[in-house]
Design an enzyme around this catalytic site. Structure first.
Site, PDB file in Angstrom:
ATOM      1  N   LYS A 151       9.108  11.495  21.997  1.00 45.39           N
ATOM      2  CA  LYS A 151       7.861  11.930  21.361  1.00 45.39           C
ATOM      3  C   LYS A 151       7.075  12.715  22.405  1.00 45.39           C
ATOM      4  CE  LYS A 151       5.742  11.194  17.372  1.00 45.39           C
ATOM      5  NZ  LYS A 151       6.297  10.942  16.035  1.00 45.39           N
ATOM      6  N   GLY A 156      -0.527   9.108  -1.325  1.00 47.54           N
ATOM      7  CA  GLY A 156      -0.141  10.448  -0.862  1.00 47.54           C
ATOM      8  C   GLY A 156       1.290  10.747  -1.259  1.00 47.54           C
ATOM      9  N   HIS A 157       1.967  11.487  -0.398  1.00 50.52           N
ATOM     10  CA  HIS A 157       3.339  11.891  -0.712  1.00 50.52           C
ATOM     11  C   HIS A 157       4.217  10.680  -1.022  1.00 50.52           C
ATOM     12  CE1 HIS A 157       1.904  15.578   1.144  1.00 50.52           C
ATOM     13  NE2 HIS A 157       2.873  16.172   0.472  1.00 50.52           N
ATOM     14  N   VAL A 158       4.186   9.675  -0.144  1.00 46.55           N
ATOM     15  CA  VAL A 158       5.062   8.526  -0.346  1.00 46.55           C
ATOM     16  C   VAL A 158       4.493   7.580  -1.404  1.00 46.55           C
ATOM     17  CG1 VAL A 158       6.200   6.570   0.750  1.00 46.55           C
ATOM     18  CG2 VAL A 158       5.828   8.651   2.050  1.00 46.55           C
TER      19      VAL A 158
HETATM   20  P1  NAI Z   1      -0.104  11.509   3.051  1.00 48.60           P
HETATM   21  O1  NAI Z   1      -1.068  12.061   4.025  1.00 48.60           O
HETATM   22  O2  NAI Z   1       0.542  12.396   2.047  1.00 48.60           O
HETATM   23  O3  NAI Z   1      -0.799  10.313   2.225  1.00 48.60           O
HETATM   24  C1  NAI Z   1      -1.682   9.388   2.751  1.00 48.60           C
HETATM   25  C2  NAI Z   1      -2.639   8.995   1.622  1.00 48.60           C
HETATM   26  O4  NAI Z   1      -3.444   7.923   2.068  1.00 48.60           O
HETATM   27  C3  NAI Z   1      -3.580  10.125   1.208  1.00 48.60           C
HETATM   28  O5  NAI Z   1      -3.581  10.272  -0.207  1.00 48.60           O
HETATM   29  C4  NAI Z   1      -4.936   9.649   1.736  1.00 48.60           C
HETATM   30  O6  NAI Z   1      -6.026  10.097   0.921  1.00 48.60           O
HETATM   31  C5  NAI Z   1      -4.773   8.149   1.651  1.00 48.60           C
HETATM   32  N1  NAI Z   1      -5.655   7.368   2.528  1.00 48.60           N
HETATM   33  C6  NAI Z   1      -6.079   7.639   3.782  1.00 48.60           C
HETATM   34  N2  NAI Z   1      -6.859   6.648   4.243  1.00 48.60           N
HETATM   35  C7  NAI Z   1      -6.905   5.721   3.255  1.00 48.60           C
HETATM   36  C8  NAI Z   1      -7.540   4.458   3.122  1.00 48.60           C
HETATM   37  N3  NAI Z   1      -8.284   3.940   4.104  1.00 48.60           N
HETATM   38  N4  NAI Z   1      -7.381   3.762   1.990  1.00 48.60           N
HETATM   39  C9  NAI Z   1      -6.630   4.264   0.979  1.00 48.60           C
HETATM   40  N5  NAI Z   1      -6.017   5.468   1.046  1.00 48.60           N
HETATM   41  C10 NAI Z   1      -6.157   6.173   2.165  1.00 48.60           C
HETATM   42  O7  NAI Z   1       1.007  10.744   3.919  1.00 48.60           O
HETATM   43  P2  NAI Z   1       2.461  10.299   3.472  1.00 48.60           P
HETATM   44  O8  NAI Z   1       3.436  11.343   3.851  1.00 48.60           O
HETATM   45  O9  NAI Z   1       2.427   9.772   2.070  1.00 48.60           O
HETATM   46  O10 NAI Z   1       2.707   9.078   4.469  1.00 48.60           O
HETATM   47  C11 NAI Z   1       2.059   7.835   4.270  1.00 48.60           C
HETATM   48  C12 NAI Z   1       2.355   6.926   5.442  1.00 48.60           C
HETATM   49  O11 NAI Z   1       3.763   6.728   5.555  1.00 48.60           O
HETATM   50  C13 NAI Z   1       1.920   7.503   6.805  1.00 48.60           C
HETATM   51  O12 NAI Z   1       1.507   6.437   7.613  1.00 48.60           O
HETATM   52  C14 NAI Z   1       3.185   8.115   7.355  1.00 48.60           C
HETATM   53  O13 NAI Z   1       3.175   8.150   8.766  1.00 48.60           O
HETATM   54  C15 NAI Z   1       4.229   7.143   6.838  1.00 48.60           C
HETATM   55  N6  NAI Z   1       5.558   7.721   6.701  1.00 48.60           N
HETATM   56  C16 NAI Z   1       5.765   8.792   5.886  1.00 48.60           C
HETATM   57  C17 NAI Z   1       7.031   9.320   5.726  1.00 48.60           C
HETATM   58  C18 NAI Z   1       7.291  10.444   4.781  1.00 48.60           C
HETATM   59  O14 NAI Z   1       8.464  10.662   4.420  1.00 48.60           O
HETATM   60  N7  NAI Z   1       6.277  11.163   4.331  1.00 48.60           N
HETATM   61  C19 NAI Z   1       8.180   8.784   6.473  1.00 48.60           C
HETATM   62  C20 NAI Z   1       7.877   7.604   7.269  1.00 48.60           C
HETATM   63  C21 NAI Z   1       6.595   7.127   7.387  1.00 48.60           C
END
Ligand code: NAI
Length: 355
Positions: free
Chosen positions: A78, A181-183
């Site tokens: 990293k 979010g995405h996941v």
């Molecule tokens: P993203 O940024 O698309 O979604 C995160 C969501 O959480 C957003 O909709 C945001 O508004 C919401 N959010 C932020 N703070 C919040 C809170 N206090 N309470 C409720 N909602 C809140 O991110 P993504 O890609 O969906 O990833 C989510 C998590 O999974 C992250 O921690 C990321 O590091 C982890 N991750 C993601 C992977 C992927 O394939 N996208 C792979 C492995 C881990």
């Protein structure tokens, strides 16, 4: 450095100071025992330089453990660029960062992470070829890994409810999803298809409305989502949301979600264990995305094959939960020691081949 609490026999830590551009960066190569150290580059304004080192050491070790546990032929690394970086200097700083990556001759392969975009990585690629396809795949512009991450999390939730609740299906179970979010949104879709009842929260009300409309989810406040009286809590927002306080008040039997570094402290993990809350180690359950990305990089990306690899997260977690139960150890410690065993075996094998 060698006494740093997060130093874990890292193979290499490179401190970069480029006077011409103002670049200050740290590149941490935790392990190359299983392959080149893959891991993103984070650009962040840290409160203190020491925090940047801590981040690089911890995140690179996390990548090694994640890749090892997913049985991927990749090591863990990293990098962090210490911000802020003035916009007029950004291009030069990124080129200088690429030159620094290049000095490692492929031991470290960079990609984007928080604060760094795919476009930034294209600038880095001018000065090093060691920028992986992770940039497109892990970003939101290329092949999106999130559906694979969500699939792995769903499979992991199934494993956890089997182990903790003796339930073989998700129909009728209640799951609180933090972050849509995405996941999180893909996860809701998967869980809804399996007949689970969803409680959701997001700081963005539009995301909550979408989940309500598409999946009949119940929206609750972001402050209350983790302590809902549900079967499963799935943290899918930012890291560190399971604080010691939250760990004491969680009412679910299972914590299993996508977010990286869900436990703010090791103590939070111990509290969950003491209270009988089964925690699915984050870097094991959320590996679906990196499994998909590695398939794209290697060209070994038949969709059925990738799905089968993602589904192997289930048996992997079954084994972790069984060991945790038989040895009376908390799940994240079991996962850490399994990852270390795999890395040590690979290191010994490499040494034998070299000898
Ligand atoms: P993203 O940024 O698309 O979604 C995160 C969501 O959480 C957003 O909709 C945001 O508004 C919401 N959010 C932020 N703070 C919040 C809170 N206090 N309470 C409720 N909602 C809140 O991110 P993504 O890609 O969906 O990833 C989510 C998590 O999974 C992250 O921690 C990321 O590091 C982890 N991750 C993601 C992977 C992927 O394939 N996208 C792979 C492995 C881990």
């Amino acid at each position: 450095m060698f006494d740093h609490p997060d130093f874990d026999a890292h193979e290499k830590v490179l401190f970069v100071n480029d006077a011409a551009t103002g670049l200050r960066a740290i590149i941490a190569v935790h392990s190359t025992a299983l392959g080149a150290a893959a891991g993103g580059c984070r650009l962040w304004s840290y409160a203190a330089d020491a925090d940047a080192l801590t981040d690089a050491l911890r995140l690179s070790r996390g990548m090694s453990y994640k890749n090892a546990m997913a049985d991927l032929p990749m090591g863990g690394g990293k990098s962090v660029i210490l911000g802020p970086v003035a916009s007029e200097k950004r291009e030069a700083v990124l080129e200088a960062f690429g030159r620094a990556v290049d000095t490692l001759s492929g031991q470290y392969i960079t990609a984007e992470d928080v604060g760094v975009s795919v476009a930034d990585m294209q600038i880095v690629a001018r000065t090093t070829k060691h920028v992986s396809g992770l940039s497109a795949a892990a970003g939101k512009s290329g092949g999106d890994p999130s559906p694979f991450t969500a699939r792995g999390v769903r499979v992991g939730i199934e494993s956890a409810v089997r182990a903790r609740l003796g339930r073989t299906e998700l129909a009728g179970l209640s799951v609180a999803v933090q972050g849509l979010g995405h996941v999180g949104m893909y996860l809701c879709q998967e869980l809804n298809e399996m007949g689970a009842n969803l409680i959701v929260a997001d700081i963005n009300p539009a995301r909550v409305s979408e989940a309500q409309m598409r999946f009949g989810a119940v929206g609750v406040s972001v402050d209350d989502i983790l302590t809902q009286p549900v079967d499963v809590v799935a943290p899918c927002a930012l890291g560190g949301t399971i604080t010691e306080y939250v760990a004491r008040y969680i009412r679910a039997s299972v914590v299993a979600g996508a977010a990286n570094n869900q436990l703010l402290t090791a103590e939070a993990g111990r509290i969950l264990g003491e209270r009988g809350v089964l925690y699915a180690p984050d870097y094991v359950i959320n590996a679906g995305g990196i499994i998909m990305v590695q398939g794209e990089i290697s060209g070994d990306n038949d969709a059925d094959l990738i799905r089968a690899r993602v589904d192997a997260i289930g048996p992997r977690l079954d084994a972790i939960f069984a060991t945790a139960k038989s040895d009376n150890v908390i799940t994240n410690e079991v996962a850490d020691s399994m990852a270390r065993v795999k890395l040590d075996a690979a290191r010994r094998m490499r040494a034998r081949i070299a000898a």
